[in-house]
Design a protein around this motif. Sequence first.
Motif, PDB file in Angstrom:
ATOM      1  N   ARG A  36       0.849  -1.193   0.000  1.00 22.03           N
ATOM      2  CA  ARG A  36       0.000   0.000   0.000  1.00 22.03           C
ATOM      3  C   ARG A  36       0.878   1.234   0.000  1.00 22.03           C
ATOM      4  N   GLN A  38       1.034   5.357   0.019  1.00 23.27           N
ATOM      5  CA  GLN A  38       0.272   6.531   0.430  1.00 23.27           C
ATOM      6  C   GLN A  38      -0.016   7.431  -0.757  1.00 23.27           C
ATOM      7  N   ASP A  45      -4.939   5.938  -1.680  1.00 21.51           N
ATOM      8  CA  ASP A  45      -3.761   5.086  -1.658  1.00 21.51           C
ATOM      9  C   ASP A  45      -3.814   4.110  -2.829  1.00 21.51           C
TER      10      ASP A  45
END
Length: 69
Positions: A36, A38, A45
Amino acid sequence: MADWDWNSASARESLVLPRVDALAIYANNNGEIVLRQQGMDGQEDSIIIIPKSQAQEVIDAMSAMLGDK
C-alpha cells in the motif's frame, strides 16, 4: 535557503534521493500480501494484493531487475 530552486539544473544534478511516497507492506485478513502506497495531495492510496502462493515469483522478478544494473 530562499534561493534554492528544486527545478533548476543544478538542483536536479544534486538530487540524491527522489521523493518517495510512504509504502506499507502487511498481510490482510485472507493472508495475502498487501503493498500500500500513500496517496499524495488527497488522492487515494494505491494498493496491490499478492497471494502468498505467488509472492516468490514477484520477489524473483524484482531480483532479476536489480541484477540488470
